[in-house]
Write a protein that holds these residues in place. Structure first.
Motif, PDB file in Angstrom:
ATOM      1  N   PHE A   1      42.681  38.655  -0.322  1.00  0.00           N
ATOM      2  CA  PHE A   1      41.632  38.369  -1.304  1.00  0.00           C
ATOM      3  C   PHE A   1      42.058  36.960  -1.982  1.00  0.00           C
ATOM      4  O   PHE A   1      41.038  36.177  -1.987  1.00  0.00           O
ATOM      5  N   PRO A   2      43.318  36.497  -2.395  1.00  0.00           N
ATOM      6  CA  PRO A   2      43.242  35.286  -2.924  1.00  0.00           C
ATOM      7  C   PRO A   2      43.167  34.186  -1.653  1.00  0.00           C
ATOM      8  O   PRO A   2      42.760  33.124  -2.372  1.00  0.00           O
ATOM      9  N   VAL A   3      43.390  34.303  -0.689  1.00  0.00           N
ATOM     10  CA  VAL A   3      43.160  33.413   0.444  1.00  0.00           C
ATOM     11  C   VAL A   3      41.384  33.304   0.370  1.00  0.00           C
ATOM     12  O   VAL A   3      40.645  32.208   0.544  1.00  0.00           O
ATOM     13  N   TYR A   4      40.715  34.454   0.514  1.00  0.00           N
ATOM     14  CA  TYR A   4      39.220  34.156   0.421  1.00  0.00           C
ATOM     15  C   TYR A   4      38.807  33.649  -0.802  1.00  0.00           C
ATOM     16  O   TYR A   4      37.908  32.831  -0.712  1.00  0.00           O
ATOM     17  N   ARG A   5      39.181  34.042  -1.914  1.00  0.00           N
ATOM     18  CA  ARG A   5      38.810  33.412  -3.442  1.00  0.00           C
ATOM     19  C   ARG A   5      38.917  31.688  -3.271  1.00  0.00           C
ATOM     20  O   ARG A   5      37.886  31.124  -3.667  1.00  0.00           O
ATOM     21  N   GLU A   6      40.160  31.330  -2.750  1.00  0.00           N
ATOM     22  CA  GLU A   6      40.355  29.939  -2.513  1.00  0.00           C
ATOM     23  C   GLU A   6      39.187  29.447  -1.606  1.00  0.00           C
ATOM     24  O   GLU A   6      38.656  28.493  -1.761  1.00  0.00           O
ATOM     25  N   PHE A   7      38.793  30.101  -0.220  1.00  0.00           N
ATOM     26  CA  PHE A   7      37.701  29.614   0.708  1.00  0.00           C
ATOM     27  C   PHE A   7      36.454  29.703  -0.101  1.00  0.00           C
ATOM     28  O   PHE A   7      35.685  28.620   0.067  1.00  0.00           O
TER      29      PHE A   7
ATOM     30  N   GLU B   1      39.723  24.697   7.322  1.00  0.00           N
ATOM     31  CA  GLU B   1      41.230  25.067   7.531  1.00  0.00           C
ATOM     32  C   GLU B   1      41.123  26.492   6.616  1.00  0.00           C
ATOM     33  O   GLU B   1      41.922  27.282   6.952  1.00  0.00           O
ATOM     34  N   LEU B   2      40.472  26.281   5.511  1.00  0.00           N
ATOM     35  CA  LEU B   2      40.598  27.382   4.545  1.00  0.00           C
ATOM     36  C   LEU B   2      40.062  28.819   5.167  1.00  0.00           C
ATOM     37  O   LEU B   2      40.497  30.032   4.985  1.00  0.00           O
ATOM     38  N   ARG B   3      39.022  28.668   5.967  1.00  0.00           N
ATOM     39  CA  ARG B   3      38.154  29.787   6.649  1.00  0.00           C
ATOM     40  C   ARG B   3      39.140  30.297   7.824  1.00  0.00           C
ATOM     41  O   ARG B   3      39.337  31.486   7.732  1.00  0.00           O
ATOM     42  N   GLU B   4      40.022  29.203   8.377  1.00  0.00           N
ATOM     43  CA  GLU B   4      40.907  29.597   9.520  1.00  0.00           C
ATOM     44  C   GLU B   4      41.992  30.495   9.109  1.00  0.00           C
ATOM     45  O   GLU B   4      42.508  31.411   9.490  1.00  0.00           O
ATOM     46  N   ASP B   5      42.418  29.929   7.856  1.00  0.00           N
ATOM     47  CA  ASP B   5      43.491  30.854   7.082  1.00  0.00           C
ATOM     48  C   ASP B   5      43.063  32.011   6.590  1.00  0.00           C
ATOM     49  O   ASP B   5      43.647  33.185   6.782  1.00  0.00           O
ATOM     50  N   TYR B   6      41.872  32.268   6.302  1.00  0.00           N
ATOM     51  CA  TYR B   6      41.509  33.445   5.911  1.00  0.00           C
ATOM     52  C   TYR B   6      41.537  34.535   7.048  1.00  0.00           C
ATOM     53  O   TYR B   6      41.694  35.655   6.995  1.00  0.00           O
ATOM     54  N   VAL B   7      40.659  33.951   8.220  1.00  0.00           N
ATOM     55  CA  VAL B   7      40.583  35.030   9.311  1.00  0.00           C
ATOM     56  C   VAL B   7      41.998  35.200   9.895  1.00  0.00           C
ATOM     57  O   VAL B   7      42.182  36.320  10.332  1.00  0.00           O
ATOM     58  N   GLU B   8      42.893  34.321   9.794  1.00  0.00           N
ATOM     59  CA  GLU B   8      44.141  34.630  10.501  1.00  0.00           C
ATOM     60  C   GLU B   8      44.933  35.655   9.294  1.00  0.00           C
ATOM     61  O   GLU B   8      45.392  36.668   9.976  1.00  0.00           O
ATOM     62  N   CYS B   9      44.679  35.677   8.444  1.00  0.00           N
ATOM     63  CA  CYS B   9      45.222  36.708   7.336  1.00  0.00           C
ATOM     64  C   CYS B   9      44.544  38.070   7.580  1.00  0.00           C
ATOM     65  O   CYS B   9      45.182  39.020   7.509  1.00  0.00           O
TER      66      CYS B   9
END
Length: 113
Positions: A30-36, A56-64
């Motif tokens: 969720f914190p990664v999603y909120r940042e995205f 890049e933030l979307r990629e981080d969220y999908v990886e999470c």
């Protein structure tokens, strides 16, 4: 499908699958999603420009959520280890092997009394 409206609740913000954690009030991604989501809402322009700016933030969220890069990396390491063993090349010991033999030491735990 849970709907807060049936219960008379007003839900704030967008709904997502990882918004609630199983062991904590907030999901692990969720914190990664909120940042995205904040990145997308702050950018101006067309949807494709917003997506490009926050890629890049979307990629981080999908990886999470899915751990695909992590799993690919672990599979590559495992394949390389198997290849070296088959070829008779030297292979470093695993942490499990070190722990069983007693040679594994965590950093800063070699305290002398």
């Amino acid at each position: 499908f849970f709907s807060g409206r049936r219960l008379g609740l007003r839900l704030q913000g967008p709904r997502m699958a990882s918004g609630f954690g199983t062991r904590a009030p907030v999901g692990r991604c969720f914190p990664v999603y909120r940042e995205f989501a904040e990145c997308i809402s702050e950018k101006s322009g067309s949807p494709s420009e917003k997506a490009a700016a926050c890629a890049e933030l979307r990629e981080d969220y999908v990886e999470c959520l899915h751990h695909k890069k992590e799993i690919t990396r672990l599979n590559a390491l495992s394949d390389e280890r198997a290849r070296k063993i088959k070829a008779g090349e030297p292979v470093p010991s695993t942490l499990t092997e070190d722990a069983k033999s007693g040679t594994f030491r965590l950093p800063f735990t070699n305290v002398k009394s």
